[in-house]
Design a protein around this motif. Structure first.
Motif, PDB file in Angstrom:
ATOM      1  N   GLU A  10      -9.038   0.038  23.662  1.00 26.70           N
ATOM      2  CA  GLU A  10     -10.452   0.002  24.063  1.00 26.70           C
ATOM      3  C   GLU A  10     -10.646  -0.960  25.229  1.00 26.70           C
ATOM      4  O   GLU A  10     -11.358  -0.654  26.189  1.00 26.70           O
ATOM      5  CB  GLU A  10     -11.329  -0.429  22.888  1.00 26.70           C
ATOM      6  N   THR A  11     -10.007  -2.103  25.135  1.00 23.79           N
ATOM      7  CA  THR A  11     -10.162  -3.127  26.165  1.00 23.79           C
ATOM      8  C   THR A  11      -9.609  -2.651  27.500  1.00 23.79           C
ATOM      9  O   THR A  11     -10.251  -2.816  28.555  1.00 23.79           O
ATOM     10  CB  THR A  11      -9.447  -4.422  25.742  1.00 23.79           C
ATOM     11  N   GLU A  12      -8.433  -2.051  27.496  1.00 19.99           N
ATOM     12  CA  GLU A  12      -7.806  -1.633  28.752  1.00 19.99           C
ATOM     13  C   GLU A  12      -8.609  -0.540  29.430  1.00 19.99           C
ATOM     14  O   GLU A  12      -8.827  -0.583  30.651  1.00 19.99           O
ATOM     15  CB  GLU A  12      -6.364  -1.196  28.481  1.00 19.99           C
ATOM     16  N   ALA A  13      -9.085   0.418  28.673  1.00 18.92           N
ATOM     17  CA  ALA A  13      -9.910   1.485  29.260  1.00 18.92           C
ATOM     18  C   ALA A  13     -11.196   0.908  29.849  1.00 18.92           C
ATOM     19  O   ALA A  13     -11.663   1.334  30.917  1.00 18.92           O
ATOM     20  CB  ALA A  13     -10.227   2.539  28.202  1.00 18.92           C
ATOM     21  N   LYS A  14     -11.771  -0.058  29.151  1.00 21.10           N
ATOM     22  CA  LYS A  14     -13.027  -0.675  29.608  1.00 21.10           C
ATOM     23  C   LYS A  14     -12.853  -1.344  30.964  1.00 21.10           C
ATOM     24  O   LYS A  14     -13.660  -1.146  31.884  1.00 21.10           O
ATOM     25  CB  LYS A  14     -13.500  -1.697  28.577  1.00 21.10           C
ATOM     26  N   TRP A  15     -11.783  -2.125  31.106  1.00 25.80           N
ATOM     27  CA  TRP A  15     -11.617  -2.854  32.357  1.00 25.80           C
ATOM     28  C   TRP A  15     -11.109  -1.969  33.481  1.00 25.80           C
ATOM     29  O   TRP A  15     -11.438  -2.218  34.658  1.00 25.80           O
ATOM     30  CB  TRP A  15     -10.698  -4.054  32.138  1.00 25.80           C
ATOM     31  N   GLN A  16     -10.383  -0.931  33.173  1.00 23.60           N
ATOM     32  CA  GLN A  16      -9.990   0.024  34.219  1.00 23.60           C
ATOM     33  C   GLN A  16     -11.227   0.679  34.826  1.00 23.60           C
ATOM     34  O   GLN A  16     -11.330   0.853  36.043  1.00 23.60           O
ATOM     35  CB  GLN A  16      -9.035   1.065  33.641  1.00 23.60           C
ATOM     36  N   GLU A 115       1.813  22.931  42.368  1.00 18.46           N
ATOM     37  CA  GLU A 115       2.567  21.951  41.604  1.00 18.46           C
ATOM     38  C   GLU A 115       2.346  20.526  42.106  1.00 18.46           C
ATOM     39  O   GLU A 115       2.369  19.576  41.328  1.00 18.46           O
ATOM     40  CB  GLU A 115       4.065  22.288  41.641  1.00 18.46           C
ATOM     41  N   THR A 116       2.134  20.369  43.406  1.00 20.65           N
ATOM     42  CA  THR A 116       1.895  19.013  43.926  1.00 20.65           C
ATOM     43  C   THR A 116       0.587  18.440  43.395  1.00 20.65           C
ATOM     44  O   THR A 116       0.484  17.236  43.156  1.00 20.65           O
ATOM     45  CB  THR A 116       1.874  18.994  45.463  1.00 20.65           C
ATOM     46  N   LYS A 117      -0.388  19.288  43.189  1.00 22.93           N
ATOM     47  CA  LYS A 117      -1.654  18.814  42.608  1.00 22.93           C
ATOM     48  C   LYS A 117      -1.434  18.321  41.178  1.00 22.93           C
ATOM     49  O   LYS A 117      -1.958  17.280  40.775  1.00 22.93           O
ATOM     50  CB  LYS A 117      -2.692  19.927  42.632  1.00 22.93           C
ATOM     51  N   LYS A 118      -0.657  19.076  40.414  1.00 22.16           N
ATOM     52  CA  LYS A 118      -0.378  18.670  39.029  1.00 22.16           C
ATOM     53  C   LYS A 118       0.396  17.355  38.999  1.00 22.16           C
ATOM     54  O   LYS A 118       0.082  16.452  38.227  1.00 22.16           O
ATOM     55  CB  LYS A 118       0.438  19.758  38.324  1.00 22.16           C
ATOM     56  N   ALA A 119       1.421  17.259  39.847  1.00 19.74           N
ATOM     57  CA  ALA A 119       2.245  16.044  39.865  1.00 19.74           C
ATOM     58  C   ALA A 119       1.422  14.849  40.311  1.00 19.74           C
ATOM     59  O   ALA A 119       1.558  13.741  39.772  1.00 19.74           O
ATOM     60  CB  ALA A 119       3.444  16.235  40.780  1.00 19.74           C
ATOM     61  N   GLY A 120       0.541  15.056  41.286  1.00 23.71           N
ATOM     62  CA  GLY A 120      -0.317  13.974  41.741  1.00 23.71           C
ATOM     63  C   GLY A 120      -1.191  13.445  40.620  1.00 23.71           C
ATOM     64  O   GLY A 120      -1.370  12.231  40.469  1.00 23.71           O
ATOM     65  N   LYS A 121      -1.708  14.343  39.810  1.00 20.49           N
ATOM     66  CA  LYS A 121      -2.543  13.908  38.676  1.00 20.49           C
ATOM     67  C   LYS A 121      -1.705  13.130  37.657  1.00 20.49           C
ATOM     68  O   LYS A 121      -2.189  12.160  37.066  1.00 20.49           O
ATOM     69  CB  LYS A 121      -3.194  15.109  38.000  1.00 20.49           C
ATOM     70  N   ASN A 122      -0.454  13.554  37.443  1.00 22.00           N
ATOM     71  CA  ASN A 122       0.420  12.832  36.506  1.00 22.00           C
ATOM     72  C   ASN A 122       0.610  11.384  36.939  1.00 22.00           C
ATOM     73  O   ASN A 122       0.535  10.457  36.119  1.00 22.00           O
ATOM     74  CB  ASN A 122       1.785  13.527  36.414  1.00 22.00           C
ATOM     75  N   TYR A 123       0.857  11.197  38.226  1.00 22.32           N
ATOM     76  CA  TYR A 123       1.038   9.834  38.723  1.00 22.32           C
ATOM     77  C   TYR A 123      -0.268   9.050  38.654  1.00 22.32           C
ATOM     78  O   TYR A 123      -0.271   7.862  38.282  1.00 22.32           O
ATOM     79  CB  TYR A 123       1.562   9.853  40.164  1.00 22.32           C
ATOM     80  N   TYR A 124      -1.357   9.694  39.030  1.00 24.52           N
ATOM     81  CA  TYR A 124      -2.662   9.006  38.981  1.00 24.52           C
ATOM     82  C   TYR A 124      -2.960   8.546  37.556  1.00 24.52           C
ATOM     83  O   TYR A 124      -3.397   7.406  37.341  1.00 24.52           O
ATOM     84  CB  TYR A 124      -3.765   9.936  39.481  1.00 24.52           C
ATOM     85  N   ASP A 125      -2.720   9.414  36.598  1.00 31.56           N
ATOM     86  CA  ASP A 125      -3.007   9.060  35.199  1.00 31.56           C
ATOM     87  C   ASP A 125      -2.149   7.877  34.738  1.00 31.56           C
ATOM     88  O   ASP A 125      -2.647   6.949  34.104  1.00 31.56           O
ATOM     89  CB  ASP A 125      -2.757  10.271  34.290  1.00 31.56           C
ATOM     90  N   LEU A 126      -0.838   7.917  35.043  1.00 34.45           N
ATOM     91  CA  LEU A 126       0.031   6.829  34.617  1.00 34.45           C
ATOM     92  C   LEU A 126      -0.348   5.517  35.291  1.00 34.45           C
ATOM     93  O   LEU A 126      -0.475   4.473  34.629  1.00 34.45           O
ATOM     94  CB  LEU A 126       1.494   7.154  34.929  1.00 34.45           C
ATOM     95  N   PHE A 127      -0.535   5.567  36.592  1.00 34.41           N
ATOM     96  CA  PHE A 127      -0.822   4.333  37.320  1.00 34.41           C
ATOM     97  C   PHE A 127      -2.181   3.754  36.921  1.00 34.41           C
ATOM     98  O   PHE A 127      -2.356   2.534  36.891  1.00 34.41           O
ATOM     99  CB  PHE A 127      -0.770   4.589  38.825  1.00 34.41           C
ATOM    100  N   THR A 128      -3.123   4.626  36.603  1.00 36.49           N
ATOM    101  CA  THR A 128      -4.423   4.141  36.146  1.00 36.49           C
ATOM    102  C   THR A 128      -4.299   3.523  34.764  1.00 36.49           C
ATOM    103  O   THR A 128      -4.870   2.458  34.486  1.00 36.49           O
ATOM    104  CB  THR A 128      -5.446   5.291  36.131  1.00 36.49           C
ATOM    105  N   GLN A 129      -3.550   4.177  33.880  1.00 35.43           N
ATOM    106  CA  GLN A 129      -3.362   3.639  32.535  1.00 35.43           C
ATOM    107  C   GLN A 129      -2.639   2.300  32.541  1.00 35.43           C
ATOM    108  O   GLN A 129      -2.853   1.466  31.659  1.00 35.43           O
ATOM    109  CB  GLN A 129      -2.588   4.643  31.676  1.00 35.43           C
TER     110      GLN A 129
END
Length: 810
Positions: A10-16, A115-129
């Motif tokens: 909860e805390t990590e999502a809040k501050w992100q 596929e580049t759009k999908k891969a870009g989202k994968n990286y965005y999600d990980l780096f944001t998390q």
């Protein structure tokens, strides 16, 4: 989960969300502050899932971005996706089970873009998390318009400066990917093979000469047999003709120093182009007519005669069958080979003639080594890898690729006079495969013009990430280059680091960045490379979900820069325990600070000054280490300070001041120590564990500081006024006494709260001892302590520095 317990998810999502909403990490284009720019590695857009190694690598230089921001710098921290070229094409072929040669270019490019759009989202999600402090408004893609313009501008500039040439010579070729490749695209593969010793008749005689070969399938390409000029065994054969068994082709027997007398039989049959030696041999003997028998897909062509259409392996079997039938194989010798393979698909490399563009680097080796030495390498020994690579280069940098999904060359050719036709810089980016030559006709008057159909090597674009970030040729950022930092892994020194240094030197005559930090790889628990095929793929998001982003980042900071790091779940769990401890310690501290005057400067006791001295020495060493891109030692030292000196010792020592009314006058000093030391600890941990530190900052400090994030507060500065060497010495003795008492009670299996009477003989003078006696008595619950000074005991290990004796326990 109880309300007073730390909930990391909860805390990590809040501050992100808070960081994003408040633009905490945005680069300020107009700020009058020193810019710290990071040439972020653009990951390949070719992964459905990301493993812990991805998270580790990117976390390590994200720590640096946060540290530099806390130094007050205007941090330029972009992200890019390397989504063009062969890596993406290979991934698309694998995922969609397609052969690019059997679909239209337009259809294949559409699949790549999907596929580049999908891969870009994968990286965005990980780096944001993971809480990365990236400014996502600076995102670029290497297939995007800006990157294509920069890459094409690079081509025009290199062409104008004569660093480019178009060749029609043998080049390295991957028969699986069906494209030319560069020397940096090669891996070495060790394998077992067979060396065949084969007899060839010397024409017009009864004599035979025995040659040795590992590639019978190239028999139909044979143009000569050679012996060494100094080899007495064969000197009588030089100038004669040999008849190759199977093909019955007649070839000259020549003397050539390229022949190795001690390999095989000392006789070589030359079948261009089986390896790089063949290329050199053919160049030495232009009188010999070369016959290329391989097709781009690795099958044999019409010049192979009856073997036409066979694969190399099929032809090998067929040739060996014929040689055995003719009884010309003298013997077969098992050998170990090291062969060059394409790093992408592990296919052994062949050599084909192919028109291609090359960047001329072989005549610039000394200058490129000198440029590398102008960059600060962290760790320093990684520079040696760079220099070894440059010194051992044997090929110019081939940049043509016979693929679809890449940056097109800004080139057309006149069909009449073969002139190279280029657009103006203002017309970039262009796609000659889809567009007509802008000027309509060649200077010779011909309108018969053909486009270049090849695309650029992906490194041709990736080597320009500093220029892409600077928007070279567009709305260029002034005084932006060189960038501050290039972070990257050690395995691409030969490619990304080298190629970027090449481009920066050729274009601007300067280095691309001031510093380069080289990281290692994330490995599994057994030290093996992580891959799906090995069954050891550990998805980074799964670890974050089980523990937390901060615990993952804690693990990523475990290893020294440049070293590979094994994934050990226990290390992540240790990080999670630290988060809980930090949260609980902060809660306890602020329970004692309800009446603390934040602006006060009370007179500190010896133990308070002991803590401040330890803290400020930690700040000095950590700051120096962080500036040298060392994150592991500051993390370890801060962790040790927090657990041991702050929690185990200082917190326990000052409790007596809060609970004993007789010591109420010393309470403000304890509050001061707790308040300021904890804040510094949060700041020192902030680059590595950003969420928990942000949570505690806002919970306890924001109302005083009024700065929107702990990550933009000023990095803690050492205050020499608070450094007290004498207090540190006295405090260290107090710690020894306390730890000895704890050890005694533990061995006797009695509570730490059990009252004791003690006798101590130590090196402190009586007046020094009196400065800490109340703190020692309160901590070890001593009703009385008999202290005696002696000069015979010097400071040192606990067992040598004093005599401690429990006289009585109650």
């Amino acid at each position: 989960m109880a309300k007073d317990q730390y909930n990391p998810h909860e805390t990590e999502a809040k501050w992100q969300e808070y960081w994003k909403k408040n633009n905490v990490f945005s680069f300020d284009q107009n700020a009058d502050k020193e810019v710290y720019s990071i040439d972020t590695p653009p990951p390949y857009a070719s992964a459905a899932h990301l493993h812990v190694g991805h998270g580790m690598h990117y976390s390590q230089f994200e720590f640096i971005a946060r540290f530099q921001r806390m130094l007050g710098k205007n941090v330029f921290f972009p992200m890019g996706y390397d989504d063009n070229g062969l890596p993406t094409e290979r991934y698309v072929e694998k995922v969609h089970h397609v052969d690019k040669s059997k679909v239209s270019r337009k259809e294949f490019i559409a699949l790549c873009l999907e596929e580049t759009k999908k891969a870009g989202k994968n990286y965005y999600d990980l780096f944001t998390q993971l809480g990365f402090s990236i400014d996502w408004s600076l995102l670029y893609q290497t297939i995007g318009p800006r990157a294509r313009r920069v890459a094409q501008l690079s081509f025009l500039d290199l062409h104008k400066k004569r660093y480019l040439e178009r060749t029609d010579r043998p080049t390295m070729w991957c028969t699986f990917c069906q494209t030319t490749i560069a020397q940096a695209d090669l891996d070495d593969l060790e394998r077992s093979g067979t060396l065949y010793h084969v007899k060839a008749n010397v024409k017009g005689t009864e004599e035979f000469v025995t040659f040795a070969t590992t590639r019978p399938e190239l028999m139909m390409a044979c143009i000569a047999i050679t012996v060494h000029p100094s080899d007495k065994r064969y000197e009588h054969l030089v100038g004669k003709t040999a008849v190759i068994p199977g093909s019955h082709a007649e070839v000259p027997i020549l003397a050539d120093e390229m022949t190795k007398m001690d390999f095989g039989s000392g006789v070589v049959y030359w079948c261009p182009f089986g390896d790089m030696n063949d290329i050199e041999f053919v160049a030495k003997h232009p009188e010999l007519e070369v016959k290329i028998i391989l097709n781009p897909d690795g099958t044999l062509n019409e010049f192979a005669g009856k073997y036409e259409g066979m694969t190399a392996l099929e032809a090998r079997k067929a040739v060996l069958s014929e040689w055995r039938a003719e009884n010309v194989i003298e013997r077969e010798e098992s050998i170990n080979q090291v062969v060059n393979v394409h790093e992408r698909c592990k296919t052994p490399v062949e050599f084909l003639r192919q028109k291609q563009w090359q960047i001329k680097v072989l005549d610039q080796k000394d200058r490129l080594i000198a440029q590398g030495r102008k960059v600060n390498w962290y760790p320093d020994h990684m520079r040696v890898r760079y220099e070894h690579w440059v010194q051992n280069l044997k090929w110019n940098w081939g940049i043509s690729r016979q693929r679809y999904f890449g940056v097109p060359f800004p080139v057309w050719y006149c069909d009449e006079c073969s002139k190279v036709l280029l657009p103006d810089e203002s017309q970039l980016p262009v796609d000659p495969r889809e567009e007509q030559y802008p000027k309509g006709s060649c200077t010779c008057g011909s309108t018969k013009i053909s486009p270049e159909m090849d695309v650029m090597d992906t490194w041709m674009t990736s080597s320009l990430t500093p220029e892409i970030n600077a928007d070279w040729g567009g709305k260029e950022r002034k005084n932006f280059l060189p960038m501050s930092l290039r972070p990257q892994a050690h395995d691409i020194i030969r490619t990304w680091a080298f190629y970027t240094i090449v481009k920066s030197y050729f274009h601007h005559k300067r280095v691309p960045w001031n510093d380069i930090m080289i990281s290692g790889h994330g490995l599994d628990e057994k030290g093996k490379k992580i891959s799906k095929s090995a069954g050891n793929f550990i998805v980074a998001q799964d670890v974050i979900k089980k523990y937390s982003a901060d615990a993952f980042r804690f693990w990523a900071a475990e290893t020294k820069l440049g070293e590979d790091l094994r994934y050990q779940e226990k290390d992540v769990a240790t990080g999670q325990k630290l988060l809980v401890k930090l949260y609980n310690a902060a809660r306890f501290v602020f329970m004692q600070l309800s009446d603390f005057d934040r602006a006060s400067k009370p007179e500190l006791t010896t133990i308070d000054r002991w803590l401040m001295t330890k803290l400020h020495k930690l700040i000095v060493s950590s700051t120096k280490q962080w500036k040298e891109y060392d994150y592991s030692r500051p993390k370890a030292h801060t962790e040790q300070f927090f657990w041991h000196q702050f929690c185990d010792l200082y917190l326990e020592i000052v409790k007596d001041r809060f609970y004993d009314e007789k010591r109420a006058d010393q309470k403000p000093a304890a509050q001061y120590g707790l308040y300021h030391a904890l804040f510094s600890v949060l700041q020192l941990f902030a680059p590595i564990m950003p969420h928990i530190t942000e949570e505690l900052y806002h919970k306890y400090y924001w109302s005083d500081k009024k700065i929107k994030s702990v990550h933009v507060t000023s990095w803690p500065a050492a205050d020499d006024f608070l450094v007290d060497e004498q207090a540190e010495k006295i405090g260290d003795f107090a710690v020894q006494v306390i730890e000895a008492a704890r050890k005694y009670k533990s061995e006797k299996k009695v509570s730490l709260k059990t009252p004791v009477t003690a006798r101590i003989v130590g090196p402190l003078q009586e007046d020094e001892w009196l400065l800490i006696v109340d703190d020692v008595k309160g901590t070890i619950k001593a009703q009385d302590i008999q202290y005696t000074f002696t000069e015979e005991i010097k400071s040192g290990p606990v067992e040598e520095s004093f005599v401690f004796e429990i006289i009585q326990t109650s």
